[in-house]
Design a protein around this motif. Structure first.
Motif, PDB file in Angstrom:
ATOM      1  N   PRO A  25      98.500 -38.179  11.477  1.00  0.00           N
ATOM      2  CA  PRO A  25      98.189 -39.615  11.424  1.00  0.00           C
ATOM      3  C   PRO A  25      99.297 -40.488  10.852  1.00  0.00           C
ATOM      4  O   PRO A  25      99.410 -41.662  11.219  1.00  0.00           O
ATOM      5  N   TYR A  26     100.131 -39.940   9.949  1.00  0.00           N
ATOM      6  CA  TYR A  26     101.240 -40.751   9.425  1.00  0.00           C
ATOM      7  C   TYR A  26     102.605 -40.247   9.875  1.00  0.00           C
ATOM      8  O   TYR A  26     103.627 -40.816   9.493  1.00  0.00           O
ATOM      9  N   LEU A  27     102.650 -39.188  10.708  1.00  0.00           N
ATOM     10  CA  LEU A  27     103.922 -38.709  11.244  1.00  0.00           C
ATOM     11  C   LEU A  27     104.146 -39.146  12.683  1.00  0.00           C
ATOM     12  O   LEU A  27     105.294 -39.278  13.116  1.00  0.00           O
ATOM     13  N   ILE A  28     103.076 -39.358  13.447  1.00  0.00           N
ATOM     14  CA  ILE A  28     103.232 -39.758  14.846  1.00  0.00           C
ATOM     15  C   ILE A  28     102.856 -41.223  15.057  1.00  0.00           C
ATOM     16  O   ILE A  28     102.671 -41.660  16.185  1.00  0.00           O
ATOM     17  N   GLN A  29     102.755 -41.975  13.956  1.00  0.00           N
ATOM     18  CA  GLN A  29     102.426 -43.404  14.047  1.00  0.00           C
ATOM     19  C   GLN A  29     103.368 -44.211  13.160  1.00  0.00           C
ATOM     20  O   GLN A  29     103.893 -43.710  12.164  1.00  0.00           O
ATOM     21  N   THR A  30     103.520 -45.470  13.515  1.00  0.00           N
ATOM     22  CA  THR A  30     104.240 -46.423  12.687  1.00  0.00           C
ATOM     23  C   THR A  30     103.456 -47.730  12.677  1.00  0.00           C
ATOM     24  O   THR A  30     102.476 -47.890  13.419  1.00  0.00           O
ATOM     25  N   LYS A  31     103.905 -48.659  11.870  1.00  0.00           N
ATOM     26  CA  LYS A  31     103.272 -49.980  11.833  1.00  0.00           C
ATOM     27  C   LYS A  31     103.259 -50.614  13.215  1.00  0.00           C
ATOM     28  O   LYS A  31     102.329 -51.357  13.565  1.00  0.00           O
ATOM     29  N   HIS A  32     104.271 -50.330  14.025  1.00  0.00           N
ATOM     30  CA  HIS A  32     104.415 -50.950  15.342  1.00  0.00           C
ATOM     31  C   HIS A  32     103.997 -50.016  16.482  1.00  0.00           C
ATOM     32  O   HIS A  32     104.188 -50.360  17.651  1.00  0.00           O
ATOM     33  N   ASP A  33     103.434 -48.863  16.157  1.00  0.00           N
ATOM     34  CA  ASP A  33     103.091 -47.873  17.181  1.00  0.00           C
ATOM     35  C   ASP A  33     101.931 -47.018  16.660  1.00  0.00           C
ATOM     36  O   ASP A  33     102.129 -45.936  16.114  1.00  0.00           O
ATOM     37  N   ARG A  34     100.715 -47.549  16.832  1.00  0.00           N
ATOM     38  CA  ARG A  34      99.523 -46.896  16.279  1.00  0.00           C
ATOM     39  C   ARG A  34      98.726 -46.199  17.389  1.00  0.00           C
ATOM     40  O   ARG A  34      97.530 -46.393  17.527  1.00  0.00           O
ATOM     41  N   ARG A  35      99.404 -45.367  18.161  1.00  0.00           N
ATOM     42  CA  ARG A  35      98.739 -44.802  19.325  1.00  0.00           C
ATOM     43  C   ARG A  35      97.607 -43.832  18.965  1.00  0.00           C
ATOM     44  O   ARG A  35      96.607 -43.756  19.687  1.00  0.00           O
ATOM     45  N   MET A  36      97.700 -43.093  17.882  1.00  0.00           N
ATOM     46  CA  MET A  36      96.583 -42.216  17.504  1.00  0.00           C
ATOM     47  C   MET A  36      95.362 -43.046  17.140  1.00  0.00           C
ATOM     48  O   MET A  36      94.239 -42.734  17.529  1.00  0.00           O
ATOM     49  N   ARG A  37      95.579 -44.107  16.382  1.00  0.00           N
ATOM     50  CA  ARG A  37      94.481 -45.011  16.037  1.00  0.00           C
ATOM     51  C   ARG A  37      93.883 -45.637  17.302  1.00  0.00           C
ATOM     52  O   ARG A  37      92.652 -45.731  17.442  1.00  0.00           O
ATOM     53  N   GLU A  38      94.749 -46.021  18.230  1.00  0.00           N
ATOM     54  CA  GLU A  38      94.286 -46.664  19.462  1.00  0.00           C
ATOM     55  C   GLU A  38      93.454 -45.719  20.316  1.00  0.00           C
ATOM     56  O   GLU A  38      92.359 -46.067  20.775  1.00  0.00           O
ATOM     57  N   HIS A  79     110.270 -30.089   6.371  1.00  0.00           N
ATOM     58  CA  HIS A  79     110.494 -30.747   7.665  1.00  0.00           C
ATOM     59  C   HIS A  79     109.675 -32.026   7.766  1.00  0.00           C
ATOM     60  O   HIS A  79     110.187 -33.084   8.169  1.00  0.00           O
ATOM     61  N   GLN A  80     108.407 -31.950   7.400  1.00  0.00           N
ATOM     62  CA  GLN A  80     107.557 -33.138   7.478  1.00  0.00           C
ATOM     63  C   GLN A  80     107.992 -34.201   6.476  1.00  0.00           C
ATOM     64  O   GLN A  80     107.930 -35.398   6.759  1.00  0.00           O
ATOM     65  N   LYS A  81     108.441 -33.785   5.314  1.00  0.00           N
ATOM     66  CA  LYS A  81     108.907 -34.758   4.332  1.00  0.00           C
ATOM     67  C   LYS A  81     110.176 -35.466   4.814  1.00  0.00           C
ATOM     68  O   LYS A  81     110.343 -36.675   4.588  1.00  0.00           O
ATOM     69  N   TYR A  82     111.048 -34.731   5.480  1.00  0.00           N
ATOM     70  CA  TYR A  82     112.243 -35.375   6.030  1.00  0.00           C
ATOM     71  C   TYR A  82     111.857 -36.346   7.142  1.00  0.00           C
ATOM     72  O   TYR A  82     112.407 -37.460   7.228  1.00  0.00           O
ATOM     73  N   TRP A  83     110.891 -35.963   7.983  1.00  0.00           N
ATOM     74  CA  TRP A  83     110.389 -36.863   9.034  1.00  0.00           C
ATOM     75  C   TRP A  83     109.795 -38.123   8.402  1.00  0.00           C
ATOM     76  O   TRP A  83     109.999 -39.235   8.897  1.00  0.00           O
ATOM     77  N   GLN A  84     109.085 -37.972   7.301  1.00  0.00           N
ATOM     78  CA  GLN A  84     108.570 -39.137   6.580  1.00  0.00           C
ATOM     79  C   GLN A  84     109.700 -40.069   6.168  1.00  0.00           C
ATOM     80  O   GLN A  84     109.582 -41.294   6.284  1.00  0.00           O
ATOM     81  N   GLU A  85     110.768 -39.501   5.662  1.00  0.00           N
ATOM     82  CA  GLU A  85     111.888 -40.329   5.233  1.00  0.00           C
ATOM     83  C   GLU A  85     112.510 -41.066   6.413  1.00  0.00           C
ATOM     84  O   GLU A  85     112.904 -42.237   6.285  1.00  0.00           O
TER      85      GLU A  85
END
Length: 319
Positions: A224-237, A276-282
């Motif tokens: 939910p917070y790795l495949i989404q951004t403020k401008h791209d909320r496709r999982m939420r959608e 890996h996920q923490k680096y993706w978060q960054e």
């Protein structure tokens, strides 16, 4: 708590809905908890991504590297950071039952919404089902807070749908994170879906589980917070579309995320999911930070490969 033991199941059915994410816990260079970074992440996850609830201090959060006091601090920090804007489920998992119960009582006292307790590693495999029934009944007897079960391969076994069906009769057992093959969780949904909320961590299966199994809860992992951004909320959608019955549009949006999923999966080194996920978060502008030993950090080559895949995956990071 907003409910008592007798109303735990009804309360969870009414409120435990939508997308819940398993929070990674950021650590500073000195390996202390980055409280400000965590608070910033929570603000982003709620305000920008619309995430409904958070799984705190679980495997993703590196609970196994924390002291008992640190785990309790994570509970307090999460309740305060969410501030009623999203719900919390606190991982009280431990091999020592006294620790589980101590954490469960703290979660109940500090204002958590629910707790989760994973199936313990068993050193003897005789009377396994009776042992597990006794394990969860003992914990449930000590607290009023709603309990989610969690069965996954790391325990060395999987709890059967038939056993979970019996556990669903416990008054304050309200949900299960069932990290098992789909036929097993489909069968449990058939057996006990009227008494507990069944979910699994696979984001790839989430849409089909809404449409085919009538699930209301994604419980939970890091997508939910790795495949989404403020401008791209496709999982939420796609989640909201599916929950409102708009299956084809939901599938189209779900499938559009395949390049993002592939970028994450194909660059994740074996035995390095946390770093890996923490680096993706960054890369997303979130607080990621260090992992605690004995977990392994990414090499510079692994970071370069991950960054290249991130930049090419099509995730929209700006307006």
């Amino acid at each position: 708590m907003k409910y008592d033991k007798k109303t735990a199941k009804a309360h969870s059915r009414a409120t435990m809905k939508g997308i819940w994410a398993a929070a990674l816990m950021p650590f500073k260079d000195d390996l202390s908890i980055d409280e400000d970074g965590f608070r910033s992440n929570v603000d982003h996850w709620i305000g920008d991504l619309g995430i409904d609830g958070f799984f705190i201090a679980g495997k993703q959060g590196e609970f196994f590297s924390m002291s008992l006091d640190e785990r309790k601090r994570c509970f307090d920090l999460a309740v305060d950071a969410c501030a009623g804007r999203a719900q919390t489920i606190m991982s009280c998992s431990d091999q020592n039952m006294d620790v589980v119960i101590d954490l469960a009582k703290h979660a109940q006292k500090c204002g958590a919404d629910y707790i989760v307790v994973h199936a313990p590693i068993l050193h003897f495999f005789k009377e396994q089902d009776e042992t597990l029934l006794n394990y969860y009944r003992t914990i449930a007897d000590k607290v009023d807070i709603g309990i989610a079960l969690w069965s996954h391969p790391d325990s060395g076994y999987l709890m059967s749908p038939e056993l979970c069906n019996k556990l669903a009769d416990i008054e304050n057992v309200v949900a299960i994170k069932y990290s098992v093959p789909r036929p097993m969780y489909s069968e449990l949904t058939r057996l006990a879906g009227d008494r507990i909320l069944v979910s699994t961590a696979s984001e790839e299966e989430w849409l089909d589980n809404i449409l085919e199994l009538n699930w209301q809860l994604y419980l939970c992992s890091s997508p939910p917070y790795l495949i989404q951004t403020k401008h791209d909320r496709r999982m939420r959608e796609y989640t909201d579309l599916a929950l409102s019955g708009k299956a084809e549009e939901a599938r189209r949006i779900r499938d559009s995320l395949d390049p993002v999923r592939a970028a994450l999966k194909n660059t994740r080194p074996a035995e390095k999911p946390h770093s890996h996920q923490k680096y993706w978060q960054e890369l997303l502008g979130q607080a990621g930070g260090r992992v605690r030993p004995p977990l392994l950090e990414l090499t510079e080559d692994e970071k370069r490969a991950t960054r290249a895949a991130f930049e090419a995956c099509g995730l929209k990071t700006s307006a």
